[in-house]
Design a protein around this motif. Sequence first.
Motif, PDB file in Angstrom:
ATOM      1  N   TYR A   4       0.804  -1.219   0.000  1.00  0.00           N
ATOM      2  CA  TYR A   4       0.000   0.000   0.000  1.00  0.00           C
ATOM      3  C   TYR A   4       0.840   1.274   0.000  1.00  0.00           C
ATOM      4  O   TYR A   4       0.291   2.368  -0.006  1.00  0.00           O
ATOM      5  N   THR A   5       2.168   1.140  -0.008  1.00  0.00           N
ATOM      6  CA  THR A   5       3.016   2.321  -0.097  1.00  0.00           C
ATOM      7  C   THR A   5       3.247   2.730  -1.547  1.00  0.00           C
ATOM      8  O   THR A   5       3.763   3.804  -1.816  1.00  0.00           O
ATOM      9  N   ARG A   6       2.869   1.872  -2.481  1.00  0.00           N
ATOM     10  CA  ARG A   6       3.041   2.162  -3.904  1.00  0.00           C
ATOM     11  C   ARG A   6       1.713   2.641  -4.490  1.00  0.00           C
ATOM     12  O   ARG A   6       0.657   2.213  -4.047  1.00  0.00           O
ATOM     13  N   PRO A   7       1.758   3.483  -5.515  1.00  0.00           N
ATOM     14  CA  PRO A   7       0.506   3.879  -6.175  1.00  0.00           C
ATOM     15  C   PRO A   7      -0.148   2.661  -6.841  1.00  0.00           C
ATOM     16  O   PRO A   7       0.534   1.731  -7.274  1.00  0.00           O
ATOM     17  N   LEU A   8      -1.445   2.683  -6.897  1.00  0.00           N
ATOM     18  CA  LEU A   8      -2.213   1.576  -7.454  1.00  0.00           C
ATOM     19  C   LEU A   8      -2.323   1.690  -8.968  1.00  0.00           C
ATOM     20  O   LEU A   8      -2.557   2.777  -9.504  1.00  0.00           O
ATOM     21  N   LEU A   9      -2.168   0.577  -9.644  1.00  0.00           N
ATOM     22  CA  LEU A   9      -2.295   0.489 -11.099  1.00  0.00           C
ATOM     23  C   LEU A   9      -3.443  -0.454 -11.426  1.00  0.00           C
ATOM     24  O   LEU A   9      -3.544  -1.532 -10.847  1.00  0.00           O
ATOM     25  N   LEU A  10      -4.319  -0.038 -12.326  1.00  0.00           N
ATOM     26  CA  LEU A  10      -5.389  -0.909 -12.807  1.00  0.00           C
ATOM     27  C   LEU A  10      -5.005  -1.464 -14.164  1.00  0.00           C
ATOM     28  O   LEU A  10      -4.176  -0.890 -14.868  1.00  0.00           O
ATOM     29  N   GLY A  11      -5.644  -2.557 -14.548  1.00  0.00           N
ATOM     30  CA  GLY A  11      -5.448  -3.140 -15.863  1.00  0.00           C
ATOM     31  C   GLY A  11      -6.760  -3.166 -16.625  1.00  0.00           C
ATOM     32  O   GLY A  11      -7.839  -3.110 -16.030  1.00  0.00           O
ATOM     33  N   TYR A  12      -6.658  -3.242 -17.946  1.00  0.00           N
ATOM     34  CA  TYR A  12      -7.840  -3.330 -18.806  1.00  0.00           C
ATOM     35  C   TYR A  12      -7.487  -4.200 -20.006  1.00  0.00           C
ATOM     36  O   TYR A  12      -6.429  -4.019 -20.619  1.00  0.00           O
ATOM     37  N   PHE A  40       4.461   0.198  -9.056  1.00  0.00           N
ATOM     38  CA  PHE A  40       3.051   0.234  -8.682  1.00  0.00           C
ATOM     39  C   PHE A  40       2.674  -1.019  -7.899  1.00  0.00           C
ATOM     40  O   PHE A  40       3.359  -2.035  -7.952  1.00  0.00           O
ATOM     41  N   ALA A  41       1.537  -0.936  -7.229  1.00  0.00           N
ATOM     42  CA  ALA A  41       0.847  -2.112  -6.695  1.00  0.00           C
ATOM     43  C   ALA A  41      -0.282  -2.400  -7.675  1.00  0.00           C
ATOM     44  O   ALA A  41      -0.988  -1.483  -8.106  1.00  0.00           O
ATOM     45  N   MET A  42      -0.464  -3.657  -8.053  1.00  0.00           N
ATOM     46  CA  MET A  42      -1.494  -3.998  -9.033  1.00  0.00           C
ATOM     47  C   MET A  42      -2.849  -4.129  -8.366  1.00  0.00           C
ATOM     48  O   MET A  42      -3.009  -4.855  -7.395  1.00  0.00           O
ATOM     49  N   GLY A  43      -3.800  -3.395  -8.918  1.00  0.00           N
ATOM     50  CA  GLY A  43      -5.183  -3.515  -8.477  1.00  0.00           C
ATOM     51  C   GLY A  43      -5.918  -4.458  -9.413  1.00  0.00           C
ATOM     52  O   GLY A  43      -5.332  -5.381  -9.975  1.00  0.00           O
ATOM     53  N   SER A  44      -7.172  -4.196  -9.627  1.00  0.00           N
ATOM     54  CA  SER A  44      -8.001  -5.041 -10.489  1.00  0.00           C
ATOM     55  C   SER A  44      -7.639  -4.876 -11.952  1.00  0.00           C
ATOM     56  O   SER A  44      -7.234  -3.801 -12.385  1.00  0.00           O
ATOM     57  N   THR A  45      -7.803  -5.961 -12.684  1.00  0.00           N
ATOM     58  CA  THR A  45      -7.745  -5.894 -14.138  1.00  0.00           C
ATOM     59  C   THR A  45      -9.178  -6.060 -14.630  1.00  0.00           C
ATOM     60  O   THR A  45      -9.821  -7.066 -14.351  1.00  0.00           O
ATOM     61  N   HIS A  65     -11.789   7.444 -10.727  1.00  0.00           N
ATOM     62  CA  HIS A  65     -12.308   8.646 -10.059  1.00  0.00           C
ATOM     63  C   HIS A  65     -12.407   8.428  -8.548  1.00  0.00           C
ATOM     64  O   HIS A  65     -12.009   9.298  -7.766  1.00  0.00           O
ATOM     65  N   ARG A  66     -12.933   7.286  -8.139  1.00  0.00           N
ATOM     66  CA  ARG A  66     -13.155   7.003  -6.715  1.00  0.00           C
ATOM     67  C   ARG A  66     -11.846   6.997  -5.941  1.00  0.00           C
ATOM     68  O   ARG A  66     -11.762   7.534  -4.838  1.00  0.00           O
ATOM     69  N   TYR A  67     -10.804   6.391  -6.505  1.00  0.00           N
ATOM     70  CA  TYR A  67      -9.546   6.239  -5.780  1.00  0.00           C
ATOM     71  C   TYR A  67      -8.444   7.190  -6.248  1.00  0.00           C
ATOM     72  O   TYR A  67      -7.309   7.092  -5.799  1.00  0.00           O
ATOM     73  N   GLU A  68      -8.800   8.099  -7.173  1.00  0.00           N
ATOM     74  CA  GLU A  68      -7.862   9.102  -7.681  1.00  0.00           C
ATOM     75  C   GLU A  68      -6.581   8.461  -8.202  1.00  0.00           C
ATOM     76  O   GLU A  68      -5.465   8.843  -7.853  1.00  0.00           O
ATOM     77  N   LEU A  69      -6.756   7.480  -9.065  1.00  0.00           N
ATOM     78  CA  LEU A  69      -5.627   6.754  -9.638  1.00  0.00           C
ATOM     79  C   LEU A  69      -5.064   7.511 -10.833  1.00  0.00           C
ATOM     80  O   LEU A  69      -5.739   8.345 -11.439  1.00  0.00           O
ATOM     81  N   THR A  70      -3.831   7.174 -11.190  1.00  0.00           N
ATOM     82  CA  THR A  70      -3.152   7.922 -12.246  1.00  0.00           C
ATOM     83  C   THR A  70      -2.791   7.109 -13.474  1.00  0.00           C
ATOM     84  O   THR A  70      -2.347   7.678 -14.467  1.00  0.00           O
ATOM     85  N   ALA A  71      -2.971   5.767 -13.421  1.00  0.00           N
ATOM     86  CA  ALA A  71      -2.522   4.972 -14.570  1.00  0.00           C
ATOM     87  C   ALA A  71      -3.300   3.662 -14.706  1.00  0.00           C
ATOM     88  O   ALA A  71      -3.762   3.092 -13.721  1.00  0.00           O
ATOM     89  N   VAL A  72      -3.401   3.239 -15.970  1.00  0.00           N
ATOM     90  CA  VAL A  72      -4.008   1.959 -16.336  1.00  0.00           C
ATOM     91  C   VAL A  72      -3.072   1.300 -17.341  1.00  0.00           C
ATOM     92  O   VAL A  72      -2.590   1.946 -18.267  1.00  0.00           O
ATOM     93  N   VAL A  73      -2.831   0.014 -17.159  1.00  0.00           N
ATOM     94  CA  VAL A  73      -1.984  -0.719 -18.097  1.00  0.00           C
ATOM     95  C   VAL A  73      -2.880  -1.535 -19.031  1.00  0.00           C
ATOM     96  O   VAL A  73      -3.858  -2.139 -18.595  1.00  0.00           O
TER      97      VAL A  73
END
Length: 108
Positions: A4-12, A40-45, A65-73
Amino acid sequence: MTDYTRPLLLGYARRDLYLSDQHVARLKAELTKFAAVEGFAMGSTYVEHRESAPAAFNAMVDSIHRYELTAVVIPDWRHLALIGDPERIKQEFERVTGARFMLYDPGP
């Protein structure tokens, strides 16, 4: 365990570009490794299914928007084509969310 110290990254990704659920599971594992290497820490894909598009994309945007994330892979730009022109989707996504798309490059 999520760091949780790393920013969260989502996947699509689009499900119809993979042969089986096993291939999708392998992609998710690869994206988790990619996230760690990139800091990053990987969140949901979010996996988009042709018959319900753009439900996964919209859910992903809501999470950004909810978690104010900055990137999607994403594996490549074709994964956005189910929703529309990938370049237009990229520009609109970045304008609306403030997040950016990162391309997953598995390397050699």
